[in-house]
Design a protein around this motif. Structure first.
Motif, mmCIF file in Angstrom:
data_model
loop_
_atom_site.group_PDB
_atom_site.id
_atom_site.type_symbol
_atom_site.label_atom_id
_atom_site.label_comp_id
_atom_site.label_asym_id
_atom_site.label_seq_id
_atom_site.Cartn_x
_atom_site.Cartn_y
_atom_site.Cartn_z
ATOM 1 N N ARG A 11 11.379 12.945 83.530
ATOM 2 C CA ARG A 11 10.216 13.331 82.725
ATOM 3 C C ARG A 11 9.496 12.118 82.145
ATOM 4 N NH1 ARG A 11 8.341 12.678 78.318
ATOM 5 N NH2 ARG A 11 10.225 11.508 77.827
ATOM 6 N N ARG A 12 8.180 12.125 82.252
ATOM 7 C CA ARG A 12 7.332 11.105 81.630
ATOM 8 C C ARG A 12 6.158 11.808 80.967
ATOM 9 N NH1 ARG A 12 7.295 6.114 83.152
ATOM 10 N NH2 ARG A 12 6.884 5.880 80.929
ATOM 11 N N SER A 13 5.511 11.130 80.056
ATOM 12 C CA SER A 13 4.284 11.684 79.473
ATOM 13 C C SER A 13 3.175 11.585 80.513
ATOM 14 C CB SER A 13 3.892 10.900 78.222
ATOM 15 O OG SER A 13 4.858 11.093 77.217
ATOM 16 N N ARG A 15 -0.639 11.656 81.547
ATOM 17 C CA ARG A 15 -1.934 11.411 80.879
ATOM 18 C C ARG A 15 -3.107 11.519 81.848
ATOM 19 N NH1 ARG A 15 1.710 7.752 78.179
ATOM 20 N NH2 ARG A 15 2.085 8.528 76.060
ATOM 21 N N TYR A 89 -6.089 14.614 77.279
ATOM 22 C CA TYR A 89 -6.188 14.022 78.624
ATOM 23 C C TYR A 89 -6.811 14.992 79.629
ATOM 24 C CZ TYR A 89 -3.310 10.630 76.271
ATOM 25 O OH TYR A 89 -2.844 9.706 75.371
ATOM 26 N N CYS A 129 2.519 16.326 77.949
ATOM 27 C CA CYS A 129 2.536 15.220 76.982
ATOM 28 C C CYS A 129 2.613 15.796 75.571
ATOM 29 C CB CYS A 129 1.297 14.340 77.129
ATOM 30 S SG CYS A 129 1.420 12.778 76.208
ATOM 31 N N TRP A 130 3.510 15.274 74.801
ATOM 32 C CA TRP A 130 3.684 15.631 73.377
ATOM 33 C C TRP A 130 2.577 14.909 72.622
ATOM 34 C CZ3 TRP A 130 9.342 15.928 71.304
ATOM 35 C CH2 TRP A 130 9.345 16.234 69.931
ATOM 36 N N LEU A 131 1.820 15.616 71.807
ATOM 37 C CA LEU A 131 0.607 15.028 71.225
ATOM 38 C C LEU A 131 0.611 15.075 69.696
ATOM 39 C CD1 LEU A 131 -1.794 16.680 73.781
ATOM 40 C CD2 LEU A 131 -1.136 14.268 73.722
ATOM 41 N N GLY A 132 1.021 13.971 69.102
ATOM 42 C CA GLY A 132 0.975 13.862 67.649
ATOM 43 C C GLY A 132 -0.437 13.638 67.128
ATOM 44 N N LEU A 133 -1.282 13.058 67.964
ATOM 45 C CA LEU A 133 -2.647 12.743 67.499
ATOM 46 C C LEU A 133 -3.460 13.999 67.219
ATOM 47 C CD1 LEU A 133 -3.438 9.679 69.774
ATOM 48 C CD2 LEU A 133 -3.054 9.660 67.303
ATOM 49 N N TYR A 157 2.206 20.015 66.061
ATOM 50 C CA TYR A 157 2.003 19.176 67.245
ATOM 51 C C TYR A 157 1.273 19.982 68.299
ATOM 52 C CZ TYR A 157 5.384 15.775 65.500
ATOM 53 O OH TYR A 157 6.020 14.823 64.755
HETATM 54 C C1 LIG Z 1 6.267 12.886 68.006
HETATM 55 C C2 LIG Z 1 5.543 12.354 69.224
HETATM 56 C C3 LIG Z 1 4.166 12.227 69.206
HETATM 57 C C4 LIG Z 1 3.484 11.749 70.325
HETATM 58 N N1 LIG Z 1 2.122 11.700 70.300
HETATM 59 C C5 LIG Z 1 1.456 11.275 71.399
HETATM 60 C C6 LIG Z 1 0.033 11.311 71.440
HETATM 61 O O1 LIG Z 1 -0.651 11.749 70.511
HETATM 62 N N2 LIG Z 1 -0.585 10.877 72.556
HETATM 63 C C7 LIG Z 1 0.120 10.415 73.656
HETATM 64 O O2 LIG Z 1 -0.497 10.035 74.632
HETATM 65 N N3 LIG Z 1 1.471 10.397 73.652
HETATM 66 C C8 LIG Z 1 2.149 10.824 72.573
HETATM 67 N N4 LIG Z 1 3.529 10.868 72.580
HETATM 68 C C9 LIG Z 1 4.244 10.459 73.795
HETATM 69 C C10 LIG Z 1 4.921 9.097 73.637
HETATM 70 O O3 LIG Z 1 3.937 8.095 73.609
HETATM 71 C C11 LIG Z 1 5.888 8.915 74.834
HETATM 72 O O4 LIG Z 1 6.869 9.918 74.808
HETATM 73 C C12 LIG Z 1 6.573 7.548 74.799
HETATM 74 O O5 LIG Z 1 5.642 6.519 74.969
HETATM 75 C C13 LIG Z 1 7.639 7.439 75.912
HETATM 76 O O6 LIG Z 1 7.041 7.661 77.186
HETATM 77 P P1 LIG Z 1 7.535 8.827 78.159
HETATM 78 O O7 LIG Z 1 7.306 10.143 77.439
HETATM 79 O O8 LIG Z 1 6.682 8.695 79.388
HETATM 80 O O9 LIG Z 1 8.987 8.625 78.443
HETATM 81 C C14 LIG Z 1 4.214 11.358 71.482
HETATM 82 C C15 LIG Z 1 5.602 11.512 71.508
HETATM 83 C C16 LIG Z 1 6.269 12.023 70.405
HETATM 84 C C17 LIG Z 1 7.766 12.236 70.467
#
Ligand SMILES: Cc1cc2nc3c(=O)[nH]c(=O)nc-3n(C[C@H](O)[C@H](O)[C@H](O)COP(=O)(O)O)c2cc1C
Length: 187
Positions: A11-13, A15, A89, A129-133, A157
């Motif tokens: 798994r990766r984020s 975008r 995204y 993708c998990w999005l805190g923003l 979130y």
């Molecule tokens: C609480 C939390 C908030 C995050 N918010 C964002 C976000 O707003 N935008 C984004 O592009 N990635 C966001 N991410 C993804 C992280 O950037 C990403 O999980 C991290 O860089 C590791 O990369 P991977 O998920 O590809 O393994 C968030 C992850 C977490 C756990």
């Protein structure tokens, strides 16, 4: 590697997404995985709002950009200035994950639900993708009303979901192994 470990490791984020919507069965499977997360005292203190509306997603992204631009944090300001940046995204949908205000541990429990959804998506070859923003949108009660979140829940979130526009890079190496096995108390 068994399929659960395979999904955890691959798994990766995501975008970059293809525009077409997810199949309804796939989306249901992912949401159901979220509902099966552990939660304190089995409180299940979550609510998922699936936003499919392109116009609303674009509006939410713009509200976030405005908030990011005014955040005073350099990295957010420079992201907000990039005309290509979109908080979701341009995924075809996003799940807004809300926590029960009076729950025991809503933040932790919703995080467990989100991780279940990310792993379920990965197991189906779907990007997430998990999005805190998204919190920049959640900061405005007037905007949040547009999401029709049930009374008593706070949006915490968002998660973007969609078919990946390209292959993921492998996960980067871990930053060490912050693990200690303790077989006796420290003297
Ligand atoms: C609480 C939390 C908030 C995050 N918010 C964002 C976000 O707003 N935008 C984004 O592009 N990635 C966001 N991410 C993804 C992280 O950037 C990403 O999980 C991290 O860089 C590791 O990369 P991977 O998920 O590809 O393994 C968030 C992850 C977490 C756990």
């Amino acid at each position: 590697m068994n399929p659960v470990l395979q999904a955890i490791h691959s798994r990766r984020s995501t975008r970059a997404y293809r525009p077409e919507p997810l199949k309804a069965e796939e989306l249901d499977t992912i949401l159901e995985a979220g509902l099966y997360a552990p939660s304190a005292c089995n409180g299940q203190p979550w609510h998922f709002t699936v936003v499919h509306d392109r116009t609303l997603l674009d509006h939410m992204s713009e509200v976030c950009r405005t908030g990011m631009a005014a955040s005073g944090q350099d990295w957010m300001v420079s992201m907000a200035k990039n005309p290509e940046f979109h908080v979701f995204y341009r995924a075809p949908l996003a799940v807004v994950v809300s926590g029960l205000k009076d729950g025991l541990c809503p933040l932790v429990d919703t995080a467990a639900a989100i991780q279940n959804m990310l792993l379920a998506a990965e197991s189906l070859g779907i990007g997430s993708c998990w999005l805190g923003l998204a919190r920049f949108f959640f900061a405005s009660p007037q905007e949040v009303r547009k999401l029709d979140i049930p009374e008593g829940y706070d949006p915490l979130y968002a998660v973007s979901l969609g078919y990946k526009a390209g292959p993921d890079a492998p996960a980067p190496a871990r930053k060490g192994r912050p693990i200690r096995h303790l077989y006796a108390p420290k003297a």
